[in-house]
Design an enzyme around this catalytic site. Structure first.
Site, PDB file in Angstrom:
ATOM      1  N   GLU A  81       0.771  -1.163   0.099  1.00  0.00           N
ATOM      2  CA  GLU A  81      -0.146   0.011  -0.012  1.00  0.00           C
ATOM      3  C   GLU A  81       0.800   1.386  -0.043  1.00  0.00           C
ATOM      4  OE1 GLU A  81      -3.315   0.178  -0.438  1.00  0.00           O
ATOM      5  OE2 GLU A  81      -4.043  -1.549   0.327  1.00  0.00           O
ATOM      6  N   GLU A 112       9.079 -21.332   6.273  1.00  0.00           N
ATOM      7  CA  GLU A 112       9.382 -20.442   7.417  1.00  0.00           C
ATOM      8  C   GLU A 112      10.480 -21.068   8.116  1.00  0.00           C
ATOM      9  OE1 GLU A 112       6.522 -21.248  11.210  1.00  0.00           O
ATOM     10  OE2 GLU A 112       5.597 -20.381   9.593  1.00  0.00           O
TER      11      GLU A 112
END
Length: 293
Positions: A81, A112
């Protein structure tokens, strides 16, 4: 492995499956609100992180985001954003997400745990001395996050570590530790809920403060917005009209002269030439306040 508070039992968990839907939803909502309240003690750390990020960007450096799983998704949402909201170039806000684009469609827990992936992603990001990276991990012990933080610091990158467990390894590695102690989840261990919600809110606040520090937010308006669709073109015109205090038509005319750039358009609408507007903004480091307040 000792039990982390994010893995502990929440008081509302017992018998959750047998309760009425309204009771379940109420318990979940209350837990989300409590998770957000856990941000209050973290506000000073968030301010330090935002100030450091603004310095890195102001000096021409990068602000990276890194994480795996739900924490990585929260980081990704904020990172993506920044261009549309604050006009930050995407090449200066790299995202390190465990597993890359493929993991966005099919989440894989194994990525991960792979330090090699973290090092490869860090190499691709181009982060180096003078830059900053925000590293997120609910447990504060995710190998991808820890490797990223440790290797980034070794390269001269300032690290802000966000974790939901006090005393966790990530907080110990970080230059700026941000503890968001959200506690147990209503669905035990599901940190995509309270922990992730609080992380996302933390990043929302941090990035807005960064935008303010850089002069990209003025009087609550996104004055460095990139107008690349009809909605944002309309928003840009409304921002120029409001901040410059001119009619809509004058705002649109000013935006045409600045090729859609909002900050200089505000000055043009107030009587500056486009060239003078750009020079004035260079003198103030992109801040409008000294020019119009």
């Amino acid at each position: 492995m000792t039990e982390r508070n994010t893995e502990a039992r929440h008081p509302a968990s017992q018998g959750l499956h047998a309760r009425d839907a309204s009771v379940v939803l109420g318990a979940l909502l209350s837990a989300q609100v409590q998770a957000i309240e856990a941000l209050r003690p973290a506000l000073p750390a968030l301010e330090r992180a935002a100030d450091a990020a603004a310095v890195a960007l102001r000096d021409g450096g990068k602000l990276g985001y890194a994480g795996a799983g739900s924490s990585g998704l929260m980081a990704l949402a904020d990172c993506l954003e920044l261009a549309g909201t604050f006009g930050l170039p995407v090449e200066r806000t790299p995202m390190l997400f465990a597993g890359g684009a493929a993991a966005l469609l099919h989440m894989q827990g194994s990525v991960e745990d792979d330090p090699a992936l973290a090092l490869a992603d860090l190499d691709r990001s181009g982060l180096g001395r003078g830059d900053m990276v925000l590293v997120l991990s609910a447990s504060g012990s995710t190998p991808y996050a820890l490797t990223t933080a440790e290797a980034a610091r070794a390269r001269g990158v300032k690290v802000a570590g966000f974790a939901n467990v006090a005393g966790s390894a990530l907080l110990g590695l970080a230059d700026i530790p941000v503890l968001i102690d959200t506690g147990p989840e209503v669905v035990s261990g599901s940190t995509r809920m309270g922990a992730a919600t609080a992380q996302k809110v933390a990043l929302n606040m941090l990035s807005v403060l960064v935008g303010i520090r850089l002069g990209h937010v003025h009087d609550g308006y996104m004055v460095n917005v990139v107008a690349d669709n009809a909605k944002l073109v309309d928003r840009a015109a409304r921002i120029v009209a409001a901040v410059a205090q001119v009619p809509r038509g004058a705002a649109e005319a000013a935006l045409q002269q600045t090729h859609g750039a909002v900050k200089p358009a505000i000055l043009v609408a107030r009587g500056h030439s486009p060239d003078d507007a750009h020079k004035a903004l260079e003198r103030t480091g992109g801040h409008l306040a000294d020019l119009i307040d």
